[in-house]
Motif scaffolding. Structure first.
Motif: not given
Length: 361
Positions: A276, A133-134, A126-127, A157, A152-153, A130, A149-150
């Protein structure tokens, strides 16, 4: 018949034990304390030795004078400059390994799952998604941006995996968590590939980063991750005693004055921050959070007050050792630490699965 004081059982005696066993209890505790202290000192010595090897070993041979000068910040010769560049790499391996080792121990305690690991539960994936995507959508390029962002991802997740595993009867059992995490990790890895393949401008960097490594470590990266890692460490360590209570079950933990939902939330937040942050700067390195807590538990027992800090220390040593080994076996080239940890962790995972009874999952 009246019982005399000499015949009366000692109030501290444990049922089924003799007076000799009771009398030897202090000696047994002292022996355990000495063993744990010895294991701690040995681990510290090993980690320090690995750090020395990490700054000494590379594509260019260096002497002790160059090592001391490079550590002191001198870059007058190529050898000294090489040592100086290895210092932040070693520091990054230390903090990332400590973060992953501690996060794995916390996840195993929160879920009561021997197979819990940031990689297996899909948190690292998930990290990673993210971060990609960033890079692809928002054009992120700074370490702080990647870290945020990591985190948050990783949080999204983890929440998704826990939510899926909670569906149906029985709640989030260890087996359902593993299956949900594995499926989520596979799906997110596919999404990363789908995003990266059409983007030639970021494909090469993402592919190198996705393997997992600390070769790009700099003092700036280490400085960027330290505040986040300190917060994650504190959140995890403050829950150590409460995790001991959770191991007895939620009802008993509540009877002991703990709030299971709150404890899980705080501990999981700390683990997510650690995962993350580590993934943002070093890529999705797997198996450190699985191997380290199991080995530490065998040495020190299940008490999280000792297990958590020892897992952090051992995780740091494992990642530094993997980085050194990757430089030795392919010299003058290198093998990324993510490959080394996978080679070590995959057989260990098979051993755990064979050792753990299916009904216990």
């Amino acid at each position: 018949m009246t019982t005399t004081p000499a015949e009366a059982p000692h109030r501290d005696a444990v049922p089924g034990t003799s007076a000799a066993d009771t009398a030897s209890a202090p000696e047994g505790r002292a022996r355990r304390v000495s063993v744990r202290a010895g294991a701690l000192l040995l681990t510290v010595a090993v980690v320090c030795g690995l750090c020395v090897l990490s700054v000494a070993i590379g594509s260019r041979s260096v002497g002790w004078d160059d090592i001391l000068a490079g550590i002191a910040g001198h870059t007058d010769t190529f050898e000294q400059a090489a040592v100086f560049r290895r210092v932040p790499r070693t520091l990054l391996a230390l903090v990332v390994g400590a973060a992953l080792g501690l996060a794995g121990a916390v996840m195993q305690g929160v879920t009561r799952n021997p197979l819990a690991d940031p990689g297996i539960l899909g948190v690292n994936s998930g990290a990673a998604l993210a971060v990609v995507l960033g890079m692809a959508v928002f054009g992120l390029s700074s370490a702080f941006g990647f870290i945020w962002v990591a985190i948050v991802g990783a949080a999204l997740s983890a929440a998704f995996v826990y939510g899926i595993a909670s569906l149906g009867t029985g709640g989030p059992t260890p087996l359902k968590l593993v299956l949900s995490g594995t499926a989520t990790a596979a799906a997110m890895t596919s999404f990363v590939s789908a995003i990266v393949l059409p983007r030639g401008d970021i494909a090469e960097n993402v592919q190198q980063w996705q393997i997992g490594g600390v070769g790009g470590g700099t003092f700036e990266k280490v400085g960027a991750v330290l505040p986040f890692l300190v917060v994650g460490f504190l959140l995890c360590l403050v829950c150590a005693q409460a995790l001991n209570s959770l191991a007895l079950g939620d009802e008993l933990a509540a009877g002991l004055g703990e709030k299971p939902a709150l404890v899980r939330g705080i501990a999981a937040t700390g683990a997510v921050v650690l995962c993350g942050t580590a993934t943002a700067v070093a890529g999705p390195i797997g198996f450190v959070g699985l191997v380290v807590p199991h080995v530490c538990r065998l040495l020190l027992g299940p008490d999280h007050r000792r297990l958590l800090p020892f897992s952090a220390l051992s995780g740091a040593g494992l990642l530094v050792a993997a980085d050194v080994l990757g430089r030795i076996v392919a010299r003058p080239a290198e093998i990324q630490v993510g490959i080394i940890t996978a080679l070590v962790g995959a057989p260990f995972l098979i051993w755990i699965v064979r050792r753990t009874k299916v009904r216990e999952l």
